[in-house]
Structures are given as C-alpha cells and as structure tokens.
Design an enzyme around this catalytic site. Structure first.
Site, PDB file in Angstrom:
ATOM      1  N   SER A  35       0.808  -1.225   0.000  1.00  0.00           N
ATOM      2  CA  SER A  35       0.000   0.000   0.000  1.00  0.00           C
ATOM      3  C   SER A  35       0.840   1.272   0.000  1.00  0.00           C
ATOM      4  CB  SER A  35      -0.926   0.005   1.219  1.00  0.00           C
ATOM      5  OG  SER A  35      -0.168  -0.034   2.416  1.00  0.00           O
ATOM      6  N   ASP A  59       2.124 -10.334  -6.976  1.00  0.00           N
ATOM      7  CA  ASP A  59       2.520 -11.417  -6.079  1.00  0.00           C
ATOM      8  C   ASP A  59       2.521 -12.700  -6.886  1.00  0.00           C
ATOM      9  OD1 ASP A  59       2.502 -13.501  -4.047  1.00  0.00           O
ATOM     10  OD2 ASP A  59       1.870 -11.984  -2.599  1.00  0.00           O
ATOM     11  N   ILE A  60       3.601 -13.471  -6.781  1.00  0.00           N
ATOM     12  CA  ILE A  60       3.693 -14.693  -7.577  1.00  0.00           C
ATOM     13  C   ILE A  60       2.667 -15.737  -7.157  1.00  0.00           C
ATOM     14  CG2 ILE A  60       6.121 -14.359  -8.156  1.00  0.00           C
ATOM     15  CD1 ILE A  60       6.825 -16.461  -6.037  1.00  0.00           C
ATOM     16  N   ALA A  81      10.969 -14.976  -3.734  1.00  0.00           N
ATOM     17  CA  ALA A  81      10.847 -16.073  -2.774  1.00  0.00           C
ATOM     18  C   ALA A  81      10.841 -15.509  -1.362  1.00  0.00           C
ATOM     19  CB  ALA A  81      12.015 -17.056  -2.917  1.00  0.00           C
ATOM     20  N   TYR A 147      12.252 -23.651   5.021  1.00  0.00           N
ATOM     21  CA  TYR A 147      12.699 -22.873   3.865  1.00  0.00           C
ATOM     22  C   TYR A 147      13.406 -23.758   2.845  1.00  0.00           C
ATOM     23  CZ  TYR A 147      15.942 -20.131   1.047  1.00  0.00           C
ATOM     24  OH  TYR A 147      16.672 -19.626  -0.002  1.00  0.00           O
ATOM     25  N   ASN A 176      25.392 -18.299  -0.696  1.00  0.00           N
ATOM     26  CA  ASN A 176      25.603 -17.224   0.296  1.00  0.00           C
ATOM     27  C   ASN A 176      26.076 -15.902  -0.308  1.00  0.00           C
ATOM     28  OD1 ASN A 176      26.673 -20.033   1.764  1.00  0.00           O
ATOM     29  ND2 ASN A 176      25.170 -18.865   2.920  1.00  0.00           N
ATOM     30  N   ARG A 211      30.706 -21.130   5.584  1.00  0.00           N
ATOM     31  CA  ARG A 211      29.946 -20.728   4.411  1.00  0.00           C
ATOM     32  C   ARG A 211      30.896 -20.417   3.259  1.00  0.00           C
ATOM     33  NH1 ARG A 211      26.699 -22.859   7.035  1.00  0.00           N
ATOM     34  NH2 ARG A 211      24.703 -22.063   7.837  1.00  0.00           N
TER      35      ARG A 211
END
Length: 331
Positions: A35, A59-60, A81, A147, A176, A211
């Site tokens: 909005s 929005d997918i 995502a 996730y 990453n 990572r």
C-alpha cells in the site's frame, strides 16, 4: 530480450535488474504489491535505469497475474521467494504457498507463453550440511529447514517442467551471496550494521558453521550469463567461489576491514534448532566455469576482503544504515 524479472525489488534482484537494463534488455520488474507503492531497493536506483524498467506490482501467488506478467516475454528470471530461514519455522505454510505454488504459477505461465528461457533461483541451503566437499550439483538434497524444503520442492517442479514439457529451464544455485542492500537477517549485514551502530559486543547465531560467500556482482554475472548463453538448458548450476570460511572468521575479517576492535557472542535466540543448522557449505563451481564460462572475480580471502570492505562502506552511509534495525533481532 524481453525479460520478466521476479523479486526485482529485493537484494539480488535489484542489482540484477540494473545490470540487465544496462545490458540492453527490456525489463518488466515484478515487485511485491504494497500500500506504500514501494518498489523496494529499486526506489533508490538511478533515474536513467528506472526509466527503462516497466514496474509491475503483484505477487507470484496469483496465477492469473502471472499469466499476464509472462505474456509477450522472451525469458523469465525468477528470484521472488521467501528466504528468511528463522521465519520459516514460524510460518511454513507461507513458504509452501510462495516458494512452491508461486513457482508453479510462473512455470505454467512460462509454458503458455512459450518462453525461450526460464531461469530459476535455487539456494545452497538445499544441500544441507555437507556430506562431502567441495559440494557439486550431485550432492544429496536435505531439507533441514522449512525454507530449504520449500526450495527443494520448487527446484524439482522446475526440473519436472523441463523433462515433462520441454520448458527450457536453467536452475542457478547461489552460495551465500552478500553485498549492499542485503537484509540484516543475513549474517554479514548483521555484523556490519551492529558494528556501524557502535556496538562492540555483537550478537550472532552459531559461530562455527562455515559458508562459501559470493559477492553480489559475481552472482549477478552468473545470472546474466545464463540469460544469454546457448548452453545450460535443463541444468542445475552452482554459483559459489569455492572458498570456505567460518562465521567466527568472517566476523574477524569484517572487524578488521572496518578498523574496529570488537567481539562476537552467540545469542541463544539466534541459534537454529540443533538438527536444522547447516554446519558446512563449500561449493564446487566446475559446471559454472565449463557450461557458462563464469568464474568469480572476488575469489579467495583477498576477494572476500575486497567485497567486505565495499559492503561495509555502503552500510556505514548514514542514509543506508538508517534503514536497518540494529537494536533488535528481527526474524
């Protein structure tokens, strides 16, 4: 090419949108409807680039809108995502709706539009804790968080549309990515923003996991190469540097780059459930080199330091730092 870019308002997506425009492509940028009429990070890009972008709020999760969004496009670059791992513990259904069903909506639309390329964004989190290193694309997939499970499912749906319907898909699997504009839900912005705000005892999650960090220009280069390459259809391709570093070591390198004497402590609220933590990620980028001709410019410890310095400089700009909450842990 006429490109639909989803997730264009986000961290990687905004950098990618700018580069795809500069490369001469026609970009329709899907930004999450809100909005406030905010276009996320695209609100701050230069006017000359913004004028070349067709902005589409949406929005997918809306299949009819995705049909309209993909119509007349040559290619889809799908980055939209939900990515925050801690929030996936609280709202797993939402991750199914967005990451799985949203991807299926785009796949159906891309198939109907007969696009020449569908580039899907995966994540190294789908591998879970390394069973062997370096981790190539054949590494087992392990859904250690809602996730990562949702992204595994999305990856498999993309593969199924290639094998079942011949949709020309390419799945890019970044390791990453870090850099300017990244959410403070990621560890490097968490460290930098706390240090920049004056904290000298920085609260983090686990310090021992490793990572493979990729500076965002390298990730963007992987995507743009995949867009125009004649190779890679039907493939899953890692985008990782091939450089392993622990979170604790990363903290030390950031403090060094910022010239700050500080310590890192583990905050119990930031720890993942024990069996959900991914202890080790370390990529094999052979396919990216051989198929796409991609190789990271910011590699090894020197490249990592260079990326960290540039990222810290961006975050320490007062206008940028003001967009982050450094006094609270937000999932």
């Amino acid at each position: 090419m006429k490109v639909l870019l989803t997730g264009a308002d986000g961290f990687i997506g905004s950098h990618l949108a700018e580069q795809v425009v500069r490369d001469g492509h026609e970009v329709r940028a899907l930004v999450l409807y809100n909005s406030f009429d905010s276009r996320g990070w695209l609100d701050g890009i230069s006017d000359d680039v913004a004028r070349e972008i067709e902005f589409l709020p949406g929005d997918i999760r809306d299949p009819a809108l995705m049909m309209s969004a993909v119509r007349d496009r040559d290619a889809v670059m799908h980055l939209a995502a939900l990515i925050a791992i801690p929030y996936s513990y609280a709202a797993p259904d939402l991750y199914v709706q967005t990451n799985i069903q949203g991807t299926v909506n785009l796949l159906n639309a891309a198939r109907a539009a007969d696009v020449s390329r569908f580039i899907h964004t995966s994540t190294s989190e789908v591998y879970g804790t390394a069973r062997y290193v370096p981790m190539d694309e054949g590494h087992p997939l392990q859904g250690q968080s809602p996730y990562s499970a949702s992204k595994i499912a999305a990856d498999q749906m993309v593969n199924s549309f290639h094998t079942s319907f011949g949709l020309p898909t390419v799945t890019i699997r970044p390791f990453n990515t870090f850099g300017p504009r990244q959410s403070a839900r990621a560890v490097i912005p968490t460290i930098i923003s706390q240090l920049a705000a004056g904290k000298r005892e920085v609260q983090l999650g686990a310090l021992t996991p490793t990572r493979d960090f990729t500076y965002v220009p390298d990730t963007v280069a992987g995507f743009t190469t995949a867009l125009t390459s004649t190779a890679g259809v039907g493939e899953v391709i890692n985008l990782g540097v091939g450089f392993e570093v622990s979170i604790g070591q990363t903290f030390d390198l950031i403090a060094e780059a910022m010239g700050i004497d500080a310590t890192a402590t583990e905050d119990p609220a930031r720890l993942r459930p024990a069996n959900s933590e991914v202890e080790r990620l370390f990529s094999d980028n052979t396919k990216a080199r051989e198929i796409l001709g991609w190789q990271p410019k910011f590699d090894g410890v020197d490249g990592f330091r260079e990326g960290l310095r540039a990222t810290a400089e961006w975050f320490t700009e007062p206008a940028h730092l003001a967009r982050y909450r450094t006094d609270a842990y937000v999932v």
